[in-house]
Design a protein around this motif. Structure first.
Motif, PDB file in Angstrom:
ATOM      1  N   CYS A   1      -5.798   5.106  -5.733  1.00  0.00           N
ATOM      2  CA  CYS A   1      -4.756   5.444  -4.684  1.00  0.00           C
ATOM      3  C   CYS A   1      -3.317   6.020  -5.523  1.00  0.00           C
ATOM      4  O   CYS A   1      -2.776   6.844  -5.353  1.00  0.00           O
ATOM      5  CB  CYS A   1      -4.373   4.335  -4.074  1.00  0.00           C
ATOM      6  N   GLN A   2      -3.070   5.313  -6.776  1.00  0.00           N
ATOM      7  CA  GLN A   2      -1.561   5.778  -7.229  1.00  0.00           C
ATOM      8  C   GLN A   2      -1.964   6.539  -8.808  1.00  0.00           C
ATOM      9  O   GLN A   2      -1.141   6.926  -9.386  1.00  0.00           O
ATOM     10  CB  GLN A   2      -1.096   4.261  -7.773  1.00  0.00           C
TER      11      GLN A   2
ATOM     12  N   GLN B   1     -12.495  10.944 -17.168  1.00  0.00           N
ATOM     13  CA  GLN B   1     -12.538  12.348 -17.163  1.00  0.00           C
ATOM     14  C   GLN B   1     -12.907  12.581 -15.658  1.00  0.00           C
ATOM     15  O   GLN B   1     -12.236  13.507 -15.079  1.00  0.00           O
ATOM     16  CB  GLN B   1     -13.642  12.765 -17.997  1.00  0.00           C
ATOM     17  N   PHE B   2     -14.013  11.867 -15.021  1.00  0.00           N
ATOM     18  CA  PHE B   2     -14.161  12.017 -13.545  1.00  0.00           C
ATOM     19  C   PHE B   2     -12.850  11.808 -12.721  1.00  0.00           C
ATOM     20  O   PHE B   2     -12.482  12.798 -11.977  1.00  0.00           O
ATOM     21  CB  PHE B   2     -15.064  10.940 -13.173  1.00  0.00           C
ATOM     22  N   PHE B   3     -12.099  10.894 -12.904  1.00  0.00           N
ATOM     23  CA  PHE B   3     -10.859  10.625 -11.889  1.00  0.00           C
ATOM     24  C   PHE B   3      -9.953  11.554 -12.346  1.00  0.00           C
ATOM     25  O   PHE B   3      -9.104  12.308 -11.351  1.00  0.00           O
ATOM     26  CB  PHE B   3     -10.207   9.241 -12.271  1.00  0.00           C
TER      27      PHE B   3
ATOM     28  N   VAL C   1      -8.897  -0.023  -6.866  1.00  0.00           N
ATOM     29  CA  VAL C   1      -8.708   0.955  -5.752  1.00  0.00           C
ATOM     30  C   VAL C   1      -7.225   1.245  -5.645  1.00  0.00           C
ATOM     31  O   VAL C   1      -6.965   2.487  -5.562  1.00  0.00           O
ATOM     32  CB  VAL C   1      -9.223   0.199  -4.429  1.00  0.00           C
ATOM     33  N   GLU C   2      -6.242   0.297  -5.576  1.00  0.00           N
ATOM     34  CA  GLU C   2      -4.864   0.577  -5.253  1.00  0.00           C
ATOM     35  C   GLU C   2      -4.255   1.377  -6.471  1.00  0.00           C
ATOM     36  O   GLU C   2      -3.576   2.315  -6.228  1.00  0.00           O
ATOM     37  CB  GLU C   2      -4.180  -0.849  -5.012  1.00  0.00           C
TER      38      GLU C   2
ATOM     39  N   MET D   1      -5.232  12.156  -2.958  1.00  0.00           N
ATOM     40  CA  MET D   1      -6.174  11.221  -2.887  1.00  0.00           C
ATOM     41  C   MET D   1      -5.877   9.776  -2.810  1.00  0.00           C
ATOM     42  O   MET D   1      -5.154   9.075  -3.675  1.00  0.00           O
ATOM     43  CB  MET D   1      -7.140  11.369  -3.976  1.00  0.00           C
ATOM     44  N   ARG D   2      -6.457   9.138  -1.674  1.00  0.00           N
ATOM     45  CA  ARG D   2      -6.079   7.775  -1.501  1.00  0.00           C
ATOM     46  C   ARG D   2      -7.286   7.008  -0.937  1.00  0.00           C
ATOM     47  O   ARG D   2      -8.090   7.702  -0.046  1.00  0.00           O
ATOM     48  CB  ARG D   2      -4.990   7.317  -0.736  1.00  0.00           C
ATOM     49  N   PHE D   3      -7.635   5.773  -0.892  1.00  0.00           N
ATOM     50  CA  PHE D   3      -8.697   5.165  -0.132  1.00  0.00           C
ATOM     51  C   PHE D   3      -8.241   4.046   0.630  1.00  0.00           C
ATOM     52  O   PHE D   3      -7.098   3.348   0.341  1.00  0.00           O
ATOM     53  CB  PHE D   3      -9.594   4.438  -1.371  1.00  0.00           C
ATOM     54  N   VAL D   4      -8.952   3.623   1.761  1.00  0.00           N
ATOM     55  CA  VAL D   4      -8.456   2.344   2.351  1.00  0.00           C
ATOM     56  C   VAL D   4      -9.617   1.752   2.557  1.00  0.00           C
ATOM     57  O   VAL D   4     -10.881   2.147   2.901  1.00  0.00           O
ATOM     58  CB  VAL D   4      -8.241   2.899   3.973  1.00  0.00           C
TER      59      VAL D   4
END
Length: 132
Positions: free
Chosen positions: A13-14, A45-47, A8-9, A57-60
């Motif tokens: 996120c990065q 490819q998706f990312f 995730v990080e 885009m980031r996730f918590v």
């Protein structure tokens, strides 16, 4: 849990796509229906598409639960649509959408992935679909 948190990080996120090779098994399978092919390359490819559409885009992570070889992560996506996404031109609008992921981990690598995300809410926030 630490391996999934790194995913995730570092990736989500990065936007470090190179980390996929370190974190995912070469025979990784994505059961989400969002990648084609449902593999490590499909995920890459998706990312790439997501990072182009949502460059901030980031996730918590809200919570994580691990049992056996499974890790469930509840997280919130925060992003601004600055590029095309699923046929929708850039809107400049921001989204905050909850996502639930289930990962299988074996041999220190992520081997499988399932996800449920509130895509309807996301499309409403982008103004593509009318809200309630």
């Amino acid at each position: 849990k630490a391996l999934v948190r790194r995913f995730v990080e570092e990736v989500q996120c990065q936007h470090n796509l190179a980390a996929l090779d370190e974190l995912f098994s070469p025979d990784f399978v994505d059961h989400s229906g969002m990648t084609n092919p449902p593999s490590l390359e499909g995920s890459r490819q998706f990312f790439s598409m997501m990072f182009a559409a949502f460059p901030d885009m980031r996730f918590v992570i809200r919570q994580q639960i691990a049992e056996g070889d499974k890790v469930l992560t509840h997280k919130t996506l925060h992003a601004t649509q600055l590029g095309p996404f699923m046929g929708t031109p850039a809107t400049g609008k921001t989204v905050a959408v909850d996502v639930m992921d289930i990962f299988t981990v074996a041999g220190g690598k992520i081997t499988e992935h399932w996800t449920v995300g509130d895509m309807l809410r996301m499309m409403q926030q982008l103004g593509v679909v009318p809200g309630p």
